[in-house]
Design an enzyme around this catalytic site. Structure first.
Site, mmCIF file in Angstrom:
data_model
loop_
_atom_site.group_PDB
_atom_site.id
_atom_site.type_symbol
_atom_site.label_atom_id
_atom_site.label_comp_id
_atom_site.label_asym_id
_atom_site.label_seq_id
_atom_site.Cartn_x
_atom_site.Cartn_y
_atom_site.Cartn_z
ATOM 1 N N HIS A 27 29.022 44.996 32.708
ATOM 2 C CA HIS A 27 30.208 45.383 31.758
ATOM 3 C C HIS A 27 28.584 46.481 30.851
ATOM 4 O O HIS A 27 29.780 47.098 30.435
ATOM 5 C CB HIS A 27 31.439 45.223 31.140
ATOM 6 C CG HIS A 27 32.240 45.497 32.677
ATOM 7 N ND1 HIS A 27 31.996 45.033 33.678
ATOM 8 C CD2 HIS A 27 33.620 44.972 32.646
ATOM 9 C CE1 HIS A 27 32.953 45.898 34.733
ATOM 10 N NE2 HIS A 27 34.040 45.206 33.893
ATOM 11 N N LYS A 29 40.159 48.936 41.321
ATOM 12 C CA LYS A 29 40.775 48.218 41.292
ATOM 13 C C LYS A 29 42.035 48.706 41.506
ATOM 14 O O LYS A 29 42.235 49.771 40.992
ATOM 15 C CB LYS A 29 40.963 47.463 39.604
ATOM 16 C CG LYS A 29 39.733 46.427 39.233
ATOM 17 C CD LYS A 29 40.374 45.878 37.940
ATOM 18 C CE LYS A 29 38.710 45.030 38.192
ATOM 19 N NZ LYS A 29 39.327 43.864 36.737
ATOM 20 N N TYR A 74 38.232 49.241 23.003
ATOM 21 C CA TYR A 74 36.827 49.578 22.556
ATOM 22 C C TYR A 74 36.718 50.818 20.625
ATOM 23 O O TYR A 74 35.986 51.455 20.101
ATOM 24 C CB TYR A 74 36.565 51.078 23.401
ATOM 25 C CG TYR A 74 36.261 50.309 24.706
ATOM 26 C CD1 TYR A 74 35.107 49.608 24.878
ATOM 27 C CD2 TYR A 74 37.024 50.498 25.950
ATOM 28 C CE1 TYR A 74 34.323 49.309 25.754
ATOM 29 C CE2 TYR A 74 36.208 50.152 27.049
ATOM 30 C CZ TYR A 74 35.697 49.262 27.348
ATOM 31 O OH TYR A 74 35.199 48.458 28.190
ATOM 32 N N HIS A 134 41.978 52.682 33.556
ATOM 33 C CA HIS A 134 42.196 51.369 32.887
ATOM 34 C C HIS A 134 43.620 51.893 33.078
ATOM 35 O O HIS A 134 43.862 53.459 32.699
ATOM 36 C CB HIS A 134 42.193 51.003 31.900
ATOM 37 C CG HIS A 134 41.192 50.296 31.436
ATOM 38 N ND1 HIS A 134 40.236 50.810 29.736
ATOM 39 C CD2 HIS A 134 40.028 49.559 32.193
ATOM 40 C CE1 HIS A 134 39.938 49.994 29.985
ATOM 41 N NE2 HIS A 134 39.302 49.472 31.031
ATOM 42 N N ARG A 145 32.273 50.203 36.778
ATOM 43 C CA ARG A 145 31.975 49.048 37.436
ATOM 44 C C ARG A 145 30.800 48.653 38.611
ATOM 45 O O ARG A 145 30.500 49.736 39.029
ATOM 46 C CB ARG A 145 32.983 48.133 37.758
ATOM 47 C CG ARG A 145 34.320 48.682 36.662
ATOM 48 C CD ARG A 145 35.468 47.807 37.511
ATOM 49 N NE ARG A 145 37.008 47.720 36.857
ATOM 50 C CZ ARG A 145 37.417 48.952 37.235
ATOM 51 N NH1 ARG A 145 37.700 50.427 37.246
ATOM 52 N NH2 ARG A 145 38.737 49.184 36.157
ATOM 53 N N ARG A 189 28.568 49.952 31.043
ATOM 54 C CA ARG A 189 30.277 50.447 30.955
ATOM 55 C C ARG A 189 30.604 50.234 29.588
ATOM 56 O O ARG A 189 31.254 51.713 29.200
ATOM 57 C CB ARG A 189 30.987 49.472 31.946
ATOM 58 C CG ARG A 189 32.213 50.368 31.809
ATOM 59 C CD ARG A 189 33.517 49.159 33.787
ATOM 60 N NE ARG A 189 34.526 49.609 32.918
ATOM 61 C CZ ARG A 189 35.314 50.294 33.470
ATOM 62 N NH1 ARG A 189 34.790 51.158 34.450
ATOM 63 N NH2 ARG A 189 36.545 50.169 33.673
#
Length: 328
Positions: free
Chosen positions: A256, A185, A291, A282, A161, A259
């Site tokens: 993004h 995160k 994706y 994730h 990120r 990424r």
């Protein structure tokens, strides 16, 4: 269609506007909404008020669930996107909950009114040729260009990120092992390999350019901003757009973009979805699965171009003694 403002009774419309402004003031006090959000909510509510006055001869406080269904259907017939309708319904929910709490209505008309179904948008991505052009755009004969090249290489190689990239510190990088340790995160930590190309550019930048850019200032940031401060996301985004123009990449870009390209290109080359999930950080596999749709689109394109039975004309068997398509 929604009637224009001038067709409604000015006094009635003024009363509706005053009611909407009361709710906006209360929402601003409670939630600290931005001017942009307040403007959108004001427009959304006044559009409904205007429709009710013209079609039903009563205002927002008299609205029923059936009125909302008719109004939202009318909006969609006008070509308003499902996403815009969903956003408007969100504003209406907040408004009518406030009216109910204030005792101005006895029933919330938005209850059991379902949001329109939204297709999950595919992430915008770049081709491998686009990425290559973007990576080559910085002038690596200058310290600033060398920094930019190293940043782009690390961003693409590790799928970071932007906030993770600009916040990267020296202690998070192991040049010997070729790894970066990322705290993403939810304070979740992950180790991501850099690859030989990114590692080579990072080593060169640290050796030749970082101290020059710092100008004697101390900093723990791998890619510091002016005076050794942490570079902002906005600064990097500005540089990325400049470099995209230089590279001739005119596709829509976002912070993004690289990424997304990282994930899509890995899947295109056969990477396992769970590996990509770990590399991206994730927590939920469903977040990564978006994706696969991008990768599947690419696979379909390749199939259409190269597969002998994908619809492309082929010579008939035996039509040319030099035909080698039938070789095993």
């Amino acid at each position: 269609m929604t009637s224009p403002v001038s067709s409604a009774d000015p006094a009635a419309l003024a009363a509706e506007t005053a009611l909407v402004e009361q709710w906006l003031d209360a929402s601003w006090m409670e939630k600290g909404l931005s001017d942009h959000s307040l403007s959108n909510y004001r427009r959304d509510l006044l559009q409904l008020a205007q429709w009710l006055l013209a079609q039903r001869q009563y205002g927002l406080a008299g609205c029923h669930r059936g009125d909302l269904y008719d109004y939202l259907a009318d909006r969609q017939k006008q070509g308003v996107s499902a996403r815009s309708v969903a956003r408007q319904l969100s504003a209406l929910r907040g408004f009518y909950r406030w009216l109910l709490r204030e005792g101005r209505i006895s029933e919330d008309p938005t209850l059991r009114v379902e949001r329109p179904k939204l297709g999950r948008p595919l992430p915008k991505t770049l081709t491998e040729a686009d990425v290559d052009a973007l990576l080559r755009a910085p002038d690596t004969a200058t310290p600033l260009g060398l920094r930019d090249r190293a940043m782009l290489e690390v961003l693409y190689a590790a799928g970071l990120r932007v906030s993770e990239l600009v916040g990267l510190t020296l202690t998070q990088v192991s040049l010997r092992q070729g790894l970066v340790r990322i705290v993403g995160k939810g304070n979740k930590e992950r180790l991501v390999p850099l690859g030989e190309e990114a590692l080579a550019w990072l080593e060169r930048y640290l050796r030749e350019a970082r101290a020059v850019l710092l100008g004697g200032c101390a900093s723990e940031q791998v890619f510091p901003g002016r005076g050794g401060a942490v570079m902002t996301r906005q600064t990097f985004w500005h540089r990325l757009r400049q470099l995209a123009v230089q590279a001739g990449v005119h596709k829509p870009l976002s912070p993004h973009t690289l990424r997304h390209a990282f994930a899509t290109h890995l899947l295109n080359h056969g990477a396992d979805l769970r590996v990509v999930q770990l590399l991206l950080g994730h927590s939920d596999l469903s977040t990564t699965q978006i994706y696969t749709h991008v990768a599947q689109q690419r696979l379909r394109q390749l199939h259409a171009i190269h597969h002998p039975r994908a619809g492309n004309p082929r010579p008939k068997m035996g039509s040319d003694k030099h035909d080698t398509d039938g070789e095993p």
